[in-house]
Structures are given as C-alpha cells and as structure tokens.
Design an enzyme around this catalytic site. Structure first.
Site, PDB file in Angstrom:
ATOM      1  CD  GLU A 134     -54.794 -30.682  94.363  1.00 31.19           C
ATOM      2  OE1 GLU A 134     -55.495 -29.950  95.092  1.00 31.19           O
ATOM      3  OE2 GLU A 134     -54.000 -31.527  94.807  1.00 31.19           O
ATOM      4  CE  LYS A 187     -55.672 -29.519  99.541  1.00 32.60           C
ATOM      5  NZ  LYS A 187     -55.232 -29.826  98.170  1.00 32.60           N
ATOM      6  CG  ASP A 216     -72.586 -25.922 101.910  1.00 32.63           C
ATOM      7  OD1 ASP A 216     -71.353 -25.717 101.839  1.00 32.63           O
ATOM      8  OD2 ASP A 216     -73.335 -25.295 102.675  1.00 32.63           O
ATOM      9  CG  HIS A 247     -48.072 -33.067  91.609  1.00 29.36           C
ATOM     10  ND1 HIS A 247     -48.354 -32.176  92.596  1.00 29.36           N
ATOM     11  CD2 HIS A 247     -49.034 -33.982  91.663  1.00 29.36           C
ATOM     12  CE1 HIS A 247     -49.453 -32.543  93.229  1.00 29.36           C
ATOM     13  NE2 HIS A 247     -49.880 -33.648  92.677  1.00 29.36           N
TER      14      HIS A 247
HETATM   15  C1  MEV Z   1     -52.449 -32.598  97.808  1.00 26.89           C
HETATM   16  O1  MEV Z   1     -53.539 -31.833  97.337  1.00 26.89           O
HETATM   17  C2  MEV Z   1     -52.930 -33.656  98.781  1.00 26.89           C
HETATM   18  C3  MEV Z   1     -51.821 -34.442  99.484  1.00 26.89           C
HETATM   19  O2  MEV Z   1     -50.926 -33.542 100.133  1.00 26.89           O
HETATM   20  C4  MEV Z   1     -52.491 -35.358 100.480  1.00 26.89           C
HETATM   21  C5  MEV Z   1     -51.548 -36.062 101.438  1.00 26.89           C
HETATM   22  O3  MEV Z   1     -50.439 -35.555 101.699  1.00 26.89           O
HETATM   23  O4  MEV Z   1     -51.965 -37.113 101.970  1.00 26.89           O
HETATM   24  C6  MEV Z   1     -50.978 -35.218  98.495  1.00 26.89           C
END
Ligand code: MEV
Length: 437
Positions: free
Chosen positions: A85, A269, A285, A382
């Site tokens: 990523e 995430k 893992d 991005h």
């Molecule tokens: C993207 O991989 C992760 C984010 O969406 C985390 C977040 O929104 O806090 C940018």
C-alpha cells in the site's frame, strides 16, 4: 534492544534504492552476507518456499521498506515494513518524526502468556467438574510442563488454569478450560496447540465428559501491548493551521471512531496497516494479530477504537492498547532469511520488545491517518503517488517521473493517455523533485 541505532536519516527517501540499502546496512551493522541477502532479487529460495506451504509453484514478492524516525522508550528503532500500500511507510515515518519533539513513543508489553482452550462436552455436572478442575490446578500445571519441558527450562511454561461453564446456543453447556502458558520469545501457536491436545485427556479424566476442541485462542488478551505519544502543538502546526487546531481536529476524529463501529473499523484498519506490515516483515502471523485486535476492539460488547486521542496540556496525547502475540523465534521466523534480517534491523532482543515497537507503529499509523483525514484529506497524498505510478506506466524515465506526475496533477487528468501526451510535449524534462519520507 541491542546496539543503539540512529533512525533519523534525512534525505533517505531521495537516495537510489542501492544507496538506501548501503546506508541501512551501515546503520544496522549488517554483515556483508546480510547486505548481499538484502540486495538479492530472490529473497526466498524455491525449496525453502516449498517446505513452508503446499502445492508451491513459485514465490510472491512484496516491497520491503524501512520506516524512519521512530524512537520507542528513548531508543531509535529502524522499522522494517512489508506492504503493497502506497503512503503507509512514509506516513509512519512522518508521524514518528513529528513525535520526536515530545520524546517519541513510550511502550510496554505484558509477559508473553498465551491461552490454550479445551472444550469439554457431555460433562454430567459442569459446576462440580469446574470445582474438581480448580482443585487439580497443580497437577494440570505440572502436566503442561511435562509436555513442553523446554519452555519451562527457558524460563517460561505453565502459569495458570482457568475454568468456566459456558452456556452455548441449542441449550448446550460446556466446560471450558483455559491453559495459560508463558511462551517466551515464540508466538507460541504450535506449543499451545500441543499443550492443549496433550493436556485434554487429563482434563477429561478430572472433569468427566469428552474433550472436543483443543486449540489456542487468538484473543490473546493476556499478552497486550500499550503505547502512548505526546505531540506538542508546535510540532503539529501546518501552513495556515495552528497546531492547537490540528490537535482538536484529530481529537474529533478519535471521538467519531470511539462512538461509531463503522468508523472504528476503518480507524483500526489504518492501525493494522502498520502493525501487519511489520508483522509480515518479521515473519509473524498477521492473521492472528488481526483476529486478536478486532476481537479485543469488541470486548465491551460493541466494536470500538483501539487507539484514542485527547487534547491535554498543550499537546495531543494518543494511546493504544491491543493484544500482540508476536515472536522473535520459531519456525516461520527462523525459516525465512528476510524475517531474520528484519529482526536484525529492528534490533529487538525479545518478543515483548517487538510487541512494544508494533504498538508504537500502530499508534503512529493512526495519527498519520487521522491528521491527514482531519485536515487536508488523504487523497492529496495518494494522488501524487498515483500520478507517479501513471507517469511510470506511460513510459517516463526515472528522472522524468516527478515532473510528469506534477504536470498530470496540475492538468486534473491523471491518466496514462494524458501522461503520454505530456511526455511527447516535453512537460517532464525538469529535474526530479524528491518524494516525502
Ligand atoms: C487506508 O488504508 C487507511 C485509512 O482509511 C485509515 C483511517 O481512515 O483512519 C486512511
């Protein structure tokens, strides 16, 4: 941690890959063989790969990078990360750089206790069985250490036995035994599964009934790590945005995640973007970590945020706590030369230290995401990565990529076809400008 490292390496991102590697090799004191292994284009020999899993037909590669600027418990750490990523590694390094003004990250981790679960079914009097199991605690602990004597010799081994009656759907009742074992510097899954299987007959003899599942729990809540960080307002200031404003904006973002599972899932995430990348680099893992993290996030009966942010006394203070069952020894770590190299880069000397770094990386990643989301949004960063990829796909030479990416963004049309037109018109002949690190 072992030998002290310098994690602040200004200009690192602008170096060619081979020079970055040489610099890291010097800073981390890699041997010539290790440096050569890092440079090798085939990081995992096919026969090693074929021994790890089944039906192997090749090897799949991902980029290995290093997040810079991390200070954890007063020591600089180079953080190896494997991820596909864009922006994750740069974001972690930027967050770690801003944290240095407030002293970096403070972290701690619990002793490495894992939980083996044994499900007993068909127990005639579950409550009486629990009482008998509790009374036999010493015998059960001794049995665990008989099964894995090496663990006890290395200072780990059996620690506790917990027993409960579990009311399950379809009116079923089980006796569930938790075997708590200190697994030392291993992740411990194999040892725990061996222990759960090996101890089950004794448990059934004591409790009555029949052993059913015998397996570790990935909710490793006895093996948690915590990290905290303090960002000074001055270090948070952005052009036309005072640091206090940025701090308040990040706090608002945190409150959203704390109150809403839809937002919390994305918040977490982002945390796992960092944690998984280090787990992958070090041969750990990451699915186990994911399972533990999300189960822990729901421990209060609703899914919540693993990291939280508050404005306090002229600073933005962040905290994270989550289960982190990681190892620095064991088959997958030892069997993968890149994982051993990654551990050497980190310079950690125990699984607990690795867990502390992981917690700090998760918190840094979360800060970076919230700061971007709460201010300019994440698409700007991005988009410049994406534009560089489009420029490369359109055939730009390495020295043309930056200028072409800028021209693409300025045109508002970040597409390969547009990039080809701009290349043909000479819009990419200016010298490259370095990316952020
Ligand atoms: C993207 O991989 C992760 C984010 O969406 C985390 C977040 O929104 O806090 C940018």
């Amino acid at each position: 941690m072992s030998a002290p490292r310098q994690s602040r390496l200004p200009g690192f991102h602008a170096l060619p890959v081979a020079e970055r590697r040489d610099l890291i090799a010097r800073v981390a004191d890699l041997t010539e063989d290790e440096r050569a292994a890092l440079a090798s284009e085939s990081p995992l020999a096919l026969d090693t790969a074929a021994r790890l899993t089944e039906n192997t037909i090749g090897v799949y590669a991902l980029p290995l990078g290093v997040a810079l600027n991390f200070t954890v418990n007063g020591r600089d750490v180079l953080v190896p990360m494997v991820t596909e990523e864009p922006s994750v590694i740069a974001a972690a390094g930027n967050a770690a750089r801003l944290a240095r003004g407030g002293g970096g990250f403070t972290a701690d981790a619990d002793p490495p206790w894992m939980i083996g679960q044994v499900q007993l079914v068909g127990v005639a009097d579950p409550r009486a069985a629990c009482a008998r199991l509790e009374a036999a605690r010493a015998r059960i602990l001794a049995r665990i250490d008989e099964i894995e004597p090496g663990m006890a010799r290395r200072g780990g081994g059996a620690r506790d036995v917990e027993v409960r009656v579990l009311e399950a759907p379809l009116d079923r009742t089980f006796v569930v035994v938790h075997l708590l074992v200190d697994v030392g510097d291993a992740m411990g899954a194999n040892a725990i599964n061996t222990i759960a299987e090996g101890t089950a007959p004794l448990l059934a003899e004591i409790a009555g009934g029949t052993p059913h599942l015998r397996i570790l729990s990935n909710l490793t809540d006895r093996r948690r790590a915590r990290a905290s960080v303090r960002y000074r307002f001055d270090d948070l200031a952005m052009p036309e945005r005072p640091g206090a404003d940025v701090a308040a904006a990040v706090e608002l973002a945190s409150l959203f995640a704390e109150a809403d599972p839809y937002r919390a899932a994305t918040h977490n995430k982002g945390i796992m973007n960092g944690i998984d990348a280090v787990a992958l680099a070090t041969g750990n893992d990451w699915r186990a970590l994911e399972a533990g993290a999300h189960a822990y996030a729901a421990r209060e009966g609703h899914y919540g945020a693993l990291a939280t942010w508050r404005v306090a006394e002229g600073a933005l203070v962040g905290r994270i706590e989550l289960p982190l069952a990681v190892g620095t020894v064991g088959a997958t770590v030892d069997g993968n030369p890149r994982a051993r190299l990654a551990l050497k880069l980190l310079g950690v000397s125990s699984a607990r230290e690795l867990a502390e770094v992981l917690a700090a990386v998760g918190l840094a990643q979360n800060f970076a995401a919230l700061r971007a989301l709460a201010t300019e949004g994440i698409q700007k960063g991005h988009m410049s990565r994406h534009a560089r990829a489009v420029a490369t796909a359109a055939g730009a030479r390495p020295d043309q990529v930056e200028a072409l990416a800028e021209a693409l963004i300025a045109s508002g049309d970040v597409k390969v076809e547009r990039a080809r037109q701009l290349l043909a018109s000479g819009a990419s002949t200016r010298a490259a400008r370095p990316a952020t690190s």
